[in-house]
Design an enzyme around this catalytic site. Structure first.
Site, PDB file in Angstrom:
ATOM      1  CG  HIS A  14      -2.079  -1.155   1.179  1.00 56.31           C
ATOM      2  ND1 HIS A  14      -3.088  -0.779   0.516  1.00 56.31           N
ATOM      3  CD2 HIS A  14      -2.167  -2.425   1.599  1.00 56.31           C
ATOM      4  CE1 HIS A  14      -3.975  -2.073   0.417  1.00 56.31           C
ATOM      5  NE2 HIS A  14      -3.372  -2.694   1.202  1.00 56.31           N
ATOM      6  CG  ASP A  59      -2.678  -4.064   4.885  1.00 55.17           C
ATOM      7  OD1 ASP A  59      -1.879  -3.153   5.054  1.00 55.17           O
ATOM      8  OD2 ASP A  59      -3.873  -3.754   4.270  1.00 55.17           O
ATOM      9  CD  GLU A  60      -5.594  -5.987   1.114  1.00 56.45           C
ATOM     10  OE1 GLU A  60      -6.426  -6.736   0.911  1.00 56.45           O
ATOM     11  OE2 GLU A  60      -5.320  -4.626   0.919  1.00 56.45           O
ATOM     12  CB  ILE A  61       2.911  -8.673   1.200  1.00 54.04           C
ATOM     13  CG1 ILE A  61       2.937  -7.904   2.483  1.00 54.04           C
ATOM     14  CG2 ILE A  61       4.133  -8.649   0.299  1.00 54.04           C
ATOM     15  CD1 ILE A  61       3.160  -6.369   2.385  1.00 54.04           C
TER      16      ILE A  61
END
Lengths: 578, 578
Positions: free
Chosen positions: B264, B334-336
């Site tokens: 992100h 988060d969310e790699i």
């Protein structure tokens, strides 16, 4: 009906298409009009400035005159800065544009269903004057809006060498607002009408009354509002209505009143308990849905066997016809719930003597529709009156030349049923056009919410018409889907509907906009490009821009994407192929 | 952790319960506080007026003093008219209440996680003075809010013969707001903090930056905002942050910053393209979800192999710690997305030499977490850092005494996994606490919307975390569901989360309120009555009243029901049994 275009006009358009080849507009152009005009020719990306003394010349018309004044102020002062700077050459050497000259063919055409809204707009590269040519004053208002959306920047610039021809695909393009479940002030309604006008949406379908409150002051029946409204500060007086009707005229928006009956009339019982069956009862007395008294709290349906019902209703219909010049009168007639009528002793006798619920509705329609017609009104009813599973009338009670049926259930299937029965229709499919859906159920004390685990029953807590209708759901819906050409001619247009159980003025703008804009474009010029492809990628970028412009004009429309998407056109698409 | 209550306090509460039997409050009472206090005793429905010269006496405290002034103005001038007139005897003969006297045990307690927010409030039938006794200034602020909600009418009246004891069940009660997808002005954030304080919500989790924009001016790295923000008018300056932190202190609300990384971070590439992998790429290059570069547009993840990444990040972490006194620092993580890192040439070499994606994340955590800890901060990460299917770290990289993991996937299951791994947790289940869900997908050019027929694929156009989370979904969620008592102690509390893809200031209030109020009550005093039953029917009526009061205080909270329901308590329930 789709707007009829004469053969001459079609040939004219075809010729124009050769003279001015259609342009695939990108957001970087300065022509980002919403809804997209039918034909835009702008061969070279040129623009010039508006003169500081820019004026609009127009023949005098009592309702157009304030619109001209309004748009003159807007184009002089708006100075909108597009999110993407237009890649356009603003010529400093060209003379500034001095005048928009309006020419109108038929100044006397009244604002009513089917009035011609065609206009054309020519802005040359050099002349002092741009020309707006319209068939009627209402078409001129559409052209003025288009002109205003073409202007941007400070000093104000406008694309030139531009020709636009424009006319709507559908004559009826509406917003239905429910002002009974929750109340809206006059200012909220006026702001909504102004935003509708900016989107070329031309019918404000005002669902004024319902079981929850009766906010309309009816001069001959003042007790209805005095006792049935939410309070003396939550009533629409005759002067409020006159103000709204006048505002509509100055914006080219018809104000179509709906007095829903015989169902959805619990609020009438505050003044006349004797004419309302099952009023003020708990709406779902058992656990069986079939035993309900109403489709939602609260209860109450007019009693068709009581003569006083018709005395009151005639007063209401007559007064409403006097208050609203609109030639359509919406009578409602949706969702007659058997349990409610069955709870009434007089109706019980009628039924036990062999009468049926449908006969009750037929009696009601037959006792009111002729009166509506006698006032030179076309009656609009919800589809239920003909298509309900249990309580419906024979089509012989609904003369086709005086009756329009508005569809809302079962997607395109019910639209097809209505037009196959020979009726004109207005489409408000709850699967595509209900703006209130997707915010969950509003009932209290609901055990459906108890489960804590992952993967709950997907019905838990959803609204009955889940999911939320996104702008794309609305934009992609073709209201004549599955109809033959003849059947499609009976489709007058469509309306998005905002039922107000979970909406009031605090969140009105965000519920309506920009999703109503999505309907506005599909009903005005369609959702496909010249090659017949859905223009959703281009529309996404253009709607983003239009949403920001609406916000700058004071309408709190919700954002449809991160600002990043607008700054990086195409990068937020589902697919890179636009 | 649940707030620890000493054995003495428990005995005290039990005694109080005998002396002051708990009262089942109805809406007609004048005690409609939200969130509901833990213990209310009000044996007789009596009230009296507030003196025109009513004052609040308080020991001096720099942050409490402005709160006292604010509440004094509020109780003197609000004159709120309840929707249901209280059935209460306002004694005209009793002397008006002159003073609220505040007593604080520990004036020096800082505003931080776990600070004691206990207070009690006594308003006698006759005395001139009411008493607010609090452990800390922050508890006093909670008591002042309760006092303000007890006051109604003009002249102002207040229930008397009243005793309230109150303290939160959970120490961490938060709102997460994403200011990267769309920007919010400082005024919007302050209004949100004020509304949080009124709901006794005490943590503003500020998800400041993301791939779409970097709106925080970091003094040591000014280029990040100068180039990565949406514009110079959409940046939070150090003085803006100071203002927000100060406002939080005066409202008892901690400001917890999140700088999401290494995922992100697309916006960082505007200033430092060399440290960001896969920046500014089309997010979904093929049709296969596994090949995506990001979970949504736009792309970009910090490159853990580039030493400059850590130079920039240390500057950011240090400056953020200086700007925000809060002892929690949220690092995101988060969310790699594998495809993004795999698109980078240096990372490709690393992987082809036998390295793994998880090793990259471990390197990243190991190069930043010790620095965060060295600044006396507790690190908060999203659960992914430990629970992601593909890219995650070994728990040895996350010391339990310095790390809190925030859950968002898979409902209560992931909360259980986190606490079973021994970590403290903050619960933000997307199935219950994500306020952005249910507004559809925001991608453009999405062919999912094309089908016209009834009964479309239910996935079409829904948001990934459909449906919309109603206030009842939120209210009914028990964040320690399925945990043992020991495990539950690791649950610090919860946060509702508002991701801003489809939200900006135009619709902020309606998205947050009153749904955040639902979480506020369950985390403060629970969602069950004294008999252990869900108090949803009573809560519905009380929340309606509170929503209208919030609107009157300037927060555009959305309505949860028709006004009719509020006027007819119980009549809009799903079941008549409350």
């Amino acid at each position: 009906m789709r707007i009829c275009i004469s053969k001459f006009a079609i040939i004219f358009i075809i010729c124009l298409t050769f003279i001015f080849p259609p342009l695939t507009l990108s957001l970087k152009s300065a022509v980002n009009v919403w809804p997209k005009p039918r034909l835009v020719s702008w061969p070279k990306p040129l623009a010039r400035f508006l003169s500081a003394n820019f004026t609009i010349n127009s023949p005098y018309h009592q309702h157009l005159a304030p619109a001209v004044t309004r748009y003159l102020v807007l184009v002089r002062t708006e100075h909108y800065h597009p999110l993407i700077t237009p890649s356009v050459n603003v010529s400093a050497s060209a003379p500034p544009l001095q005048t928009l000259s309006i020419n109108i063919t038929d100044l006397a055409a009244p604002l009513q269903h089917g009035v011609n809204e065609t206009y054309s707009l020519s802005i040359s590269e050099v002349g002092e004057t741009a020309y707006l040519i319209a068939e009627t004053p209402w078409g001129a208002m559409r052209g003025l809006e288009t002109f205003s959306q073409l202007v941007w920047g400070n000093p104000s610039a406008i694309p030139v060498g531009l020709y636009i021809w424009d006319a709507p695909l559908f004559a009826h393009r509406g917003v239905m607002l429910d002002t009974s479940r929750n109340y809206y002030g006059v200012a909220d309604i006026l702001r909504t009408i102004e935003a509708m006008s900016a989107n070329k949406v031309n019918v404000f379908h005002w669902h004024v009354t319902d079981s929850q409150s009766f906010p309309l002051m009816v001069p001959s029946e003042p007790e209805l509002a005095a006792k049935g409204s939410y309070g003396l500060d939550m009533i629409y007086s005759p002067s409020d209505v006159a103000k709204i009707v006048q505002f509509g005229l100055e914006h080219g928006v018809r104000i179509l009143p709906e007095i829903d009956s015989p169902g959805h009339t619990g609020s009438w019982a505050e003044a006349y308990p004797e004419i309302v069956a099952c009023a003020n009862m708990f709406w779902l007395p058992g656990s069986d849905w079939d035993d309900r008294f109403a489709s939602e709290p609260g209860t109450g349906q007019l009693n068709p066997l009581n003569q006083k019902t018709y005395k009151v209703l005639e007063n209401v219909i007559r007064d409403v016809s006097n208050l609203f010049p609109e030639t359509f009168y919406h009578g409602g007639a949706d969702e007659i719930i058997p349990g409610c009528w069955k709870a009434d002793p007089t109706i019980q006798s009628f039924l036990s003597n062999g009468g049926t619920l449908s006969q009750l509705l037929e009696k009601f329609i037959n006792s009111t529709l002729p009166y509506i017609i006698s006032l030179n009104r076309t009656a609009v009813y919800w589809e239920d009156v003909l298509l309900d599973d249990v309580v419906k009338v024979n089509s012989s009670f609904l003369p086709r030349e005086h009756t329009i049926l508005q569809t809302w259930n079962n997607g395109s299937n019910n639209t097809k049923k209505i037009v196959q029965a020979g009726y004109q229709t207005i489409v408000s499919s709850s699967e595509f056009y209900y703006l209130d859906c997707g915010h969950g159920d509003f009932l209290g004390n609901d055990s459906l919410y108890d489960p804590q685990t992952t993967g709950r029953d997907p019905k838990d807590g959803k609204s009955w018409c889940d999911p939320f209708k996104t702008w794309q759901t609305i934009y992609n819906y073709d209201i004549t889907f599955g109809l033959s050409e003849d059947e499609a001619r009976l489709v007058l247009g469509g309306e998005v509907a905002l039922w107000s159980e979970q909406t009031d003025p605090t969140v009105l703008d965000g519920r309506l906009w920009p999703r109503t804009s999505a309907m506005a474009e599909t009903l005005w010029s369609g959702n496909r490009d010249e090659a017949g492809r859905k223009r959703s990628a281009e529309a996404t970028d253009r709607l983003n821009e239009w949403r920001y412009r609406m916000v700058s004009r004071g309408v709190k429309a919700e954002p449809i994407q991160p600002l990043w998407c607008i700054r990086n056109p195409g990068m937020c698409n589902a697919s890179p192929f636009s």
